[in-house]
Design an enzyme around this catalytic site. Structure first.
Site, PDB file in Angstrom:
ATOM      1  N   PHE A 137      49.555 -43.830 -62.064  1.00 56.30           N
ATOM      2  CA  PHE A 137      49.389 -42.373 -61.982  1.00 56.30           C
ATOM      3  C   PHE A 137      50.772 -41.770 -61.704  1.00 56.30           C
ATOM      4  CE2 PHE A 137      48.129 -38.293 -60.336  1.00 56.30           C
ATOM      5  CZ  PHE A 137      46.965 -37.994 -61.027  1.00 56.30           C
ATOM      6  N   ASP A 222      46.217 -47.368 -53.182  1.00 60.12           N
ATOM      7  CA  ASP A 222      45.818 -46.024 -53.555  1.00 60.12           C
ATOM      8  C   ASP A 222      44.348 -46.102 -53.994  1.00 60.12           C
ATOM      9  OD1 ASP A 222      45.152 -43.690 -54.966  1.00 60.12           O
ATOM     10  OD2 ASP A 222      47.271 -43.254 -55.302  1.00 60.12           O
ATOM     11  N   TYR A 247      38.542 -35.167 -53.380  1.00 57.83           N
ATOM     12  CA  TYR A 247      37.983 -34.220 -54.355  1.00 57.83           C
ATOM     13  C   TYR A 247      37.449 -34.904 -55.606  1.00 57.83           C
ATOM     14  CZ  TYR A 247      42.894 -34.586 -55.868  1.00 57.83           C
ATOM     15  OH  TYR A 247      44.128 -35.050 -56.225  1.00 57.83           O
ATOM     16  N   LYS A 248      37.573 -36.232 -55.699  1.00 56.28           N
ATOM     17  CA  LYS A 248      37.047 -36.931 -56.875  1.00 56.28           C
ATOM     18  C   LYS A 248      35.623 -37.401 -56.561  1.00 56.28           C
ATOM     19  CE  LYS A 248      41.667 -37.841 -58.549  1.00 56.28           C
ATOM     20  NZ  LYS A 248      42.866 -38.692 -58.480  1.00 56.28           N
ATOM     21  N   ARG A 397      37.785 -40.200 -70.839  1.00 56.56           N
ATOM     22  CA  ARG A 397      37.170 -40.805 -69.652  1.00 56.56           C
ATOM     23  C   ARG A 397      35.824 -40.137 -69.385  1.00 56.56           C
ATOM     24  NH1 ARG A 397      41.278 -40.537 -64.744  1.00 56.56           N
ATOM     25  NH2 ARG A 397      40.928 -38.328 -65.140  1.00 56.56           N
TER      26      ARG A 397
HETATM   27  C1  LIG Z   1      44.105 -38.083 -58.366  1.00 56.98           C
HETATM   28  C2  LIG Z   1      45.257 -38.957 -58.044  1.00 56.98           C
HETATM   29  C3  LIG Z   1      46.385 -38.453 -57.386  1.00 56.98           C
HETATM   30  C4  LIG Z   1      46.495 -36.992 -57.043  1.00 56.98           C
HETATM   31  O1  LIG Z   1      47.290 -36.798 -55.919  1.00 56.98           O
HETATM   32  P1  LIG Z   1      47.293 -35.415 -55.124  1.00 56.98           P
HETATM   33  O2  LIG Z   1      48.419 -35.604 -54.191  1.00 56.98           O
HETATM   34  O3  LIG Z   1      45.958 -35.277 -54.466  1.00 56.98           O
HETATM   35  O4  LIG Z   1      47.515 -34.324 -56.110  1.00 56.98           O
HETATM   36  C5  LIG Z   1      47.413 -39.335 -57.086  1.00 56.98           C
HETATM   37  N1  LIG Z   1      47.329 -40.656 -57.405  1.00 56.98           N
HETATM   38  C6  LIG Z   1      46.246 -41.153 -58.038  1.00 56.98           C
HETATM   39  C7  LIG Z   1      46.185 -42.599 -58.379  1.00 56.98           C
HETATM   40  C8  LIG Z   1      45.190 -40.317 -58.382  1.00 56.98           C
HETATM   41  O5  LIG Z   1      44.136 -40.819 -59.032  1.00 56.98           O
END
Ligand SMILES: *Cc1c(COP(=O)(O)O)cnc(C)c1O
Length: 426
Positions: A137, A222, A247-248, A397
């Site tokens: 990511f 993560d 939030y997911k 997805r």
């Molecule tokens: C959704 C996601 C993020 C988002 O990070 P924010 O700091 O909340 O914007 C970061 N890393 C991964 C792997 C994600 O899936």
């Protein structure tokens, strides 16, 4: 359920819904609707979870407390804001397999990754490297590169990215283990995805954490796509630290507050280095306005700032639902629903390549599809009332969320996707 055995009929989808013990939970969510009021098929919960119907009242209760009490809300509200973690810490610990003191609710995900690195990335001697998995990511990649630069290290040398083999979408566990072992003399920290955002692959957290420890390094995870999606046992897996957003899969609302796990081996060490602020101070002495920082017990000692009370209200009510259902019942439905959906796609959408592992143990509630003409087909799905999401370059997805998606949702989505195919078998 095997692919060959999937009954493709709409009646079958309806029968599966009628027999689903969790079917009633759908009514606890507000799902996006078409202009005529009919619910859309919402399969983007891995990006932004649906709104718990109870969230509005919970936020309004905090707004009311603020209006009625002003600053006294910190102490005198029905739920004093100082106790905002009540109702969050325990269900979260249950959900991720942690002790309550190993959980802190704070900031947002990427910020929390930086805070974990501040503590756990202490390059010394020849141990200067960070290892990550791909596809990564972007925010995680930016975060670790900047951590290396902060220590005057060069990502070109000190960032190790373990990628799937040529021609493969998924990362083999033995390749990750091999890379960890190969770099054992220079590895400081690993940051791996519990569930990969692009492919939906679930990594073996306990096994890989053991490999990292055998290499003398620190294992950070993560869990953005893992928390609330797959069973986790962070404490027993001896994970050092982890961070995730709410939030997911956790349905906390756009930009809702993040959470971290700090293993009690580290969290109980008052001398552990960290970036500090008054909210990480022991609550018993926080308001003494002392010049001396005394860390709160446990992961809360990593907090820095006043928590966003309004942002914590939806996540509290959402976690109550997770606690009520329990991860094992949720996982049971998730495995069945995803397998059913997979069977429909394999049968009805022959030009879709399913990137996500076929084994239920190696995935959560997400199917990532590699399809020709992905952007056009995503638009066609949208027109058919199916909300999916897209990741560059050509991945669609789809996440059938066991708390609020139905078997009929999966059926509608698979049919809609089949209708966009040039090789359809309808
Ligand atoms: C959704 C996601 C993020 C988002 O990070 P924010 O700091 O909340 O914007 C970061 N890393 C991964 C792997 C994600 O899936």
């Amino acid at each position: 359920m095997t692919t060959g055995a999937t009954d493709l009929g709409e009646d079958h989808a309806r029968r599966l819904d009628a027999a689903d013990p969790l079917a009633g939970y759908r009514d606890r969510f507000l799902l996006p609707t078409a202009p005529d009021g009919t619910p859309k098929v919402y399969l983007a919960g891995q990006s932004l979870g649906a709104q718990p119907a109870s969230a509005r009242a919970e936020v309004e209760a905090e707004l009311d407390a603020w209006a009625r009490l002003g600053v006294d809300g910190w102490f005198a509200a029905e739920r004093a804001w100082l106790d905002a973690d009540d109702g969050i810490r325990e269900p979260t610990a249950t959900l991720v397999g942690a002790r309550p003191g190993e959980i802190a609710t704070m900031n947002t995900l990427t910020v929390n990754l930086h805070l974990l690195f501040a503590t756990f990335f202490r390059p010394a001697g020849g141990r200067t490297a960070i290892l990550i998995d791909a596809p990564t990511f972007p925010s995680d990649r930016y975060a670790v590169e900047s951590q290396l630069r902060l220590h005057d290290l060069d990502p070109a040398r000190d960032l190790i990215v373990v990628r799937p083999r040529d021609g493969e979408a998924l990362l083999r566990t033995e390749d990750l283990e091999g890379a960890i072992h190969e770099h054992r003399d220079r590895l400081a920290v690993t940051l791996l995805a519990g569930v990969n955002y692009a492919t939906g692959q679930a990594h073996e957290i306990e096994r890989l954490t053991a490999a990292v420890h055998a290499a003398g390094a620190v294992a950070l995870w993560d869990l953005a796509h893992a928390a609330g999606n797959v069973p986790l046992a962070l404490h027993d897996a001896d994970v050092d630290g982890a961070a995730w957003c709410t939030y997911k899969y956790l349905n906390g609302g756009p930009g809702s507050i993040g959470q971290v796990f700090v293993n009690e081996r580290h969290a109980s060490d008052a001398s552990a280095l960290r970036l500090t602020g008054w909210w990480g101070n022991d609550p018993a002495t926080r308001f003494e306005m002392s010049e001396t920082f005394r860390p709160a017990a446990g992961a809360d000692g990593w907090r820095i700032s006043t928590p966003p009370i309004l942002s914590m209200a939806p996540i509290r009510t959402s976690l109550a639902t997770f606690d009520e259902v329990g991860m094992s019942a949720l996982r049971r439905k998730s495995v069945e629903l995803t397998a059913y959906f997979e069977g429909l796609i394999a049968a009805l959408v022959p030009d879709a390549e399913i990137l996500t592992p076929r084994s239920p143990a190696a995935r959560g509630a997400q199917l990532s599809l590699h399809v020709p003409d992905a952007t056009r087909r995503l638009a066609a799905l949208e027109a058919a009332g199916v909300i999916a999401d897209f990741r560059e370059p050509d991945i669609i997805r789809l996440a059938p969320i066991p708390l609020y998606n139905t078997y009929h949702d999966a059926w509608r989505a698979a049919r809609a996707l089949a209708e966009t195919s040039s090789r359809r078998r309808l």
